[in-house]
Motif scaffolding. Sequence first.
Motif, PDB file in Angstrom:
ATOM      1  N   THR A 102      -4.386   2.066  -1.688  1.00 12.81           N
ATOM      2  CA  THR A 102      -4.133   0.828  -0.947  1.00 12.81           C
ATOM      3  C   THR A 102      -4.253   1.149   0.529  1.00 12.81           C
ATOM      4  OG1 THR A 102      -2.593   0.078  -2.647  1.00 12.81           O
ATOM      5  CG2 THR A 102      -2.475  -1.026  -0.515  1.00 12.81           C
ATOM      6  N   GLU A 103      -4.958   0.284   1.251  1.00 12.29           N
ATOM      7  CA  GLU A 103      -5.063   0.491   2.699  1.00 12.29           C
ATOM      8  C   GLU A 103      -5.200  -0.847   3.414  1.00 12.29           C
ATOM      9  OE1 GLU A 103      -9.516   1.320   4.105  1.00 12.29           O
ATOM     10  OE2 GLU A 103      -8.823   2.827   2.679  1.00 12.29           O
ATOM     11  N   GLN A 106      -1.807  -3.448  10.655  1.00  8.88           N
ATOM     12  CA  GLN A 106      -0.586  -2.951  10.022  1.00  8.88           C
ATOM     13  C   GLN A 106       0.654  -3.524  10.703  1.00  8.88           C
ATOM     14  OE1 GLN A 106      -1.038   1.323   9.898  1.00  8.88           O
ATOM     15  NE2 GLN A 106      -2.567   1.199   8.286  1.00  8.88           N
ATOM     16  N   ALA A 130      -0.011  -5.433   3.320  1.00  9.61           N
ATOM     17  CA  ALA A 130      -0.075  -4.580   2.126  1.00  9.61           C
ATOM     18  C   ALA A 130       0.829  -5.134   1.031  1.00  9.61           C
ATOM     19  CB  ALA A 130       0.305  -3.145   2.472  1.00  9.61           C
ATOM     20  N   CYS A 133      -1.199   5.003  -6.846  1.00 10.91           N
ATOM     21  CA  CYS A 133      -1.108   4.953  -5.380  1.00 10.91           C
ATOM     22  C   CYS A 133       0.374   4.925  -4.988  1.00 10.91           C
ATOM     23  CB  CYS A 133      -1.826   3.703  -4.895  1.00 10.91           C
ATOM     24  SG  CYS A 133      -1.424   3.166  -3.243  1.00 10.91           S
ATOM     25  N   SER A 134       0.737   5.708  -4.000  1.00 10.37           N
ATOM     26  CA  SER A 134       2.149   5.790  -3.605  1.00 10.37           C
ATOM     27  C   SER A 134       2.681   4.441  -3.110  1.00 10.37           C
ATOM     28  CB  SER A 134       2.350   6.867  -2.542  1.00 10.37           C
ATOM     29  OG  SER A 134       1.611   6.568  -1.372  1.00 10.37           O
ATOM     30  N   TYR A 135       1.855   3.645  -2.440  1.00  9.08           N
ATOM     31  CA  TYR A 135       2.341   2.353  -1.957  1.00  9.08           C
ATOM     32  C   TYR A 135       2.664   1.435  -3.132  1.00  9.08           C
ATOM     33  CZ  TYR A 135       3.131  -1.857   0.639  1.00  9.08           C
ATOM     34  OH  TYR A 135       3.736  -2.973   1.151  1.00  9.08           O
ATOM     35  N   ASP A 192       5.864   2.628  -4.855  1.00 10.27           N
ATOM     36  CA  ASP A 192       7.045   2.228  -4.085  1.00 10.27           C
ATOM     37  C   ASP A 192       7.315   0.740  -4.228  1.00 10.27           C
ATOM     38  OD1 ASP A 192       7.500   4.808  -3.202  1.00 10.27           O
ATOM     39  OD2 ASP A 192       6.556   4.493  -1.246  1.00 10.27           O
ATOM     40  N   TYR A 193       6.254  -0.062  -4.214  1.00 11.14           N
ATOM     41  CA  TYR A 193       6.420  -1.512  -4.340  1.00 11.14           C
ATOM     42  C   TYR A 193       7.059  -1.859  -5.685  1.00 11.14           C
ATOM     43  CZ  TYR A 193       5.547  -6.474  -3.884  1.00 11.14           C
ATOM     44  OH  TYR A 193       5.725  -7.850  -3.789  1.00 11.14           O
TER      45      TYR A 193
END
Length: 94
Positions: A40-41, A47, A52, A75-77, A80-81
């Motif tokens: 994810t970017e 930002q 995101a 993906c880490s994002y 976390d989400y």
Amino acid sequence: MTIEVRNDEAQHQYTILDDGRPVGLAAYDISGGQIAFTHTEVDPREQGKGLAAILVKHALDDVAATTSLRVVPACSYVADYVRKHAEYEELTRR
């Protein structure tokens, strides 16, 4: 500012657009009954606007509504989400 999220199946990614301009993506791979979100970017200039989170929420909602795929938050994002939004944990156990 008009935000839109599209699933670009040919590119294997959800794309977030701001007034029609792509500003971020959530890439995925589909295999064996699962969808793995791999990256994810958001454009660094965009930002801090919550884009995101909007992107990932839309992607997860779309997967829930239109497929029976199990979500793999590679993906880490995305991981976390999902941890912060318990309503999406079910998608990881399908």
